[in-house]
Scaffold this motif. Structure first.
Motif, short mmCIF file in Angstrom:
data_model
loop_
_atom_site.label_atom_id
_atom_site.label_comp_id
_atom_site.label_asym_id
_atom_site.label_seq_id
_atom_site.Cartn_x
_atom_site.Cartn_y
_atom_site.Cartn_z
N THR A 62 0.83 -1.21 0.00
CA THR A 62 0.00 0.00 0.00
C THR A 62 0.86 1.27 0.00
OG1 THR A 62 -0.12 0.24 2.43
CG2 THR A 62 -1.70 -1.26 1.39
N GLN A 63 2.18 1.09 0.02
CA GLN A 63 3.10 2.23 0.13
C GLN A 63 3.79 2.49 -1.21
OE1 GLN A 63 3.24 3.87 3.35
NE2 GLN A 63 1.47 2.49 3.38
N TYR A 64 4.14 3.76 -1.42
CA TYR A 64 4.84 4.12 -2.67
C TYR A 64 6.28 3.62 -2.64
CZ TYR A 64 6.90 6.92 -6.40
OH TYR A 64 7.57 7.31 -7.53
N SER A 65 6.97 3.86 -1.53
CA SER A 65 8.34 3.37 -1.36
C SER A 65 8.30 2.18 -0.42
CB SER A 65 9.23 4.47 -0.77
OG SER A 65 9.30 5.58 -1.65
N ARG A 66 8.93 1.09 -0.78
CA ARG A 66 8.79 -0.11 0.05
C ARG A 66 10.06 -0.95 0.16
NH1 ARG A 66 3.91 -2.61 -3.59
NH2 ARG A 66 4.87 -2.45 -5.63
N LYS A 67 11.20 -0.31 0.22
CA LYS A 67 12.43 -1.05 0.45
C LYS A 67 12.45 -1.49 1.91
CE LYS A 67 15.26 1.27 -3.04
NZ LYS A 67 16.44 2.15 -3.26
N LEU A 68 12.54 -2.79 2.12
CA LEU A 68 12.47 -3.36 3.47
C LEU A 68 13.81 -3.94 3.89
CD1 LEU A 68 10.73 -4.24 5.94
CD2 LEU A 68 10.35 -6.41 4.72
N GLY A 69 14.30 -3.50 5.02
CA GLY A 69 15.48 -4.09 5.62
C GLY A 69 15.09 -4.92 6.83
N ILE A 70 15.68 -6.10 6.96
CA ILE A 70 15.37 -6.99 8.07
C ILE A 70 16.63 -7.14 8.92
CG2 ILE A 70 14.65 -9.31 8.73
CD1 ILE A 70 13.31 -9.48 5.92
N ILE A 71 16.49 -6.83 10.21
CA ILE A 71 17.61 -6.95 11.15
C ILE A 71 17.22 -7.99 12.20
CG2 ILE A 71 19.02 -5.76 12.87
CD1 ILE A 71 18.48 -3.15 11.32
N ASN A 72 18.06 -8.99 12.36
CA ASN A 72 17.78 -10.11 13.26
C ASN A 72 18.92 -10.29 14.24
OD1 ASN A 72 16.68 -12.45 14.36
ND2 ASN A 72 17.48 -13.79 12.74
N PHE A 73 18.62 -10.17 15.53
CA PHE A 73 19.59 -10.50 16.58
C PHE A 73 19.42 -11.99 16.86
CE2 PHE A 73 18.80 -6.00 17.10
CZ PHE A 73 20.03 -5.46 17.43
N PHE A 91 23.58 0.02 6.17
CA PHE A 91 22.48 -0.87 5.83
C PHE A 91 21.14 -0.13 5.93
CE2 PHE A 91 19.18 -3.89 7.21
CZ PHE A 91 19.27 -4.86 6.21
N ILE A 92 20.94 0.56 7.02
CA ILE A 92 19.66 1.24 7.28
C ILE A 92 19.41 2.36 6.27
CG2 ILE A 92 18.45 2.72 8.95
CD1 ILE A 92 19.80 1.01 11.16
N GLU A 93 20.46 3.05 5.87
CA GLU A 93 20.32 4.18 4.95
C GLU A 93 19.67 3.77 3.64
OE1 GLU A 93 23.13 7.73 3.02
OE2 GLU A 93 24.04 6.11 4.18
N LYS A 94 19.84 2.51 3.24
CA LYS A 94 19.30 2.04 1.96
C LYS A 94 17.84 1.60 2.05
CE LYS A 94 22.74 -0.92 1.72
NZ LYS A 94 23.64 -2.02 1.27
N GLN A 95 17.28 1.59 3.28
CA GLN A 95 15.93 1.05 3.47
C GLN A 95 14.91 2.15 3.69
OE1 GLN A 95 16.40 -2.03 2.86
NE2 GLN A 95 18.60 -2.06 3.34
N ASP A 96 13.67 1.86 3.29
CA ASP A 96 12.55 2.75 3.62
C ASP A 96 11.93 2.35 4.96
OD1 ASP A 96 12.64 4.24 1.17
OD2 ASP A 96 11.68 2.54 0.18
#
Length: 335
Positions: free
Chosen positions: A152-163, A245-250
């Motif tokens: 539903t979003q225009y920008s949708r780059k998703l970053g996944i961070i897992n500890f 990493f985060i800078e590249k994500q929406d």
């Protein structure tokens, strides 16, 4: 498959009689909402921030992954320790308990799909989702809801961070979902949708992953920091890698598997860790990530109360949720 929130899960000390609002605790602030009636979620106005806690009562994925079961009781026990936490978030923060999704018998995939529908409704209402588990099969269900929201979003780059001590990118010969397959399932789904798979694991251990799993992670371009590097002496390097990493994500989805911690801090998990990391660096990094304002979804996995000692693991898990909300509410620019 769905259980509405129970008032009995939210009890604790009452300091408001003496201290007023300055003595408030979570059990006095949380709103219990039946997510079968999602339109009842309180409207977020102006600068208000909303968080919905949703339990995932399942350890079928742990059983399939040959781990020790017990995480099905995690959401109830975690609320015990969330209830009595002090309220530091003022009147502009709305905290909702949305009840539990639970896995009936061996119908895990159905429960994960159902979980995804509930997560979508939470996110679409403007709230951030906080899922408490339950085995790490929670991640696939959580992702399904995030994925639907991103459509539903225009920008949708998703970053996944897992500890996590594990990559959780295991192949399953039966093509079933388990507590160890979620992030491979996500990778394959992202590829099928022509979306980038951006995955960063913090605390992964050589002793806990076979060469095949490291090869799988390499093939999918996974970024990771091993447990021996998860120390404050390396913190500036960690900030630098995470920032890039985060800078590249929406948007971000952050998951914490409690088996990333040393067994002395987290004995109540599905896979006990003899060489885990310290909680303080994880709380620091959760704060660092949350303050970027990009986190949509956050979850805690693998709390197994029947294996816990003095509720150490449950207390740690509740403190991580507190840290996350506190960082979101007091959001600042990234370091």
């Amino acid at each position: 498959m769905y259980r509405k929130p129970n008032k009995k899960n939210w009890t604790g000390r009452d300091d408001m009689l003496i201290d007023g609002e300055l003595g408030a605790r979570w059990h006095q602030k949380v709103e219990r909402i039946n997510l079968e009636e999602v339109d009842k979620l309180p409207r977020l106005l102006g600068t208000s921030k909303g968080f919905t806690i949703l339990g995932f009562c399942s350890d079928e994925g742990v059983r399939r992954n040959q781990g020790r079961v017990g995480a099905v009781e995690g959401p109830v026990q975690m609320r015990v320790h969330l209830s009595n936490l002090p309220w530091h978030f003022g009147n502009n923060t709305i905290l909702v308990d949305g009840g539990d999704v639970f896995c009936l018998a061996k119908f895990l995939e159905e429960a994960q799909n159902f979980l995804g529908e509930k997560v979508f409704k939470i996110l679409y209402s403007g709230y951030k989702s906080i899922l408490i588990g339950g085995g790490h099969e929670i991640a696939w269900g959580h992702y399904l809801g995030v994925k639907k929201f991103l459509q539903t979003q225009y920008s949708r780059k998703l970053g996944i961070i897992n500890f996590d001590a594990h990559f959780d990118m295991r192949e399953n010969p039966q093509k079933q979902s388990t507590s160890g397959t979620s992030f491979l399932q996500i990778a394959q789904d992202r590829k099928a949708s022509n979306e980038e798979f951006s995955y960063f694991v913090l605390g992964v251990q050589k002793v806990s992953n076979t060469p095949k799993l490291f090869q799988t992670a390499h093939d999918w371009g996974v970024e990771y920091i091993t447990s021996e590097k998860m120390d404050f002496m390396f913190i500036q390097d960690i900030y630098k890698q995470l920032s890039a990493f985060i800078e590249k994500q929406d948007f971000l989805y952050v998951s914490v598997c409690l088996d990333v911690f040393s067994a002395s801090y987290a004995p109540g998990v599905s896979a006990l860790n003899g060489l885990g990391i310290y909680p303080t660096i994880v709380t620091d990094l959760i704060r660092f990530i949350a303050q970027t304002g990009k986190v949509l979804a956050f979850d805690i996995a693998e709390l197994s109360p029947k294996h816990d000692t003095d509720d150490r693991t449950a207390r740690l898990a509740s403190n991580l949720v507190f840290t996350y909300i506190d960082a979101c509410v007091n959001e600042t620019t990234q370091r």
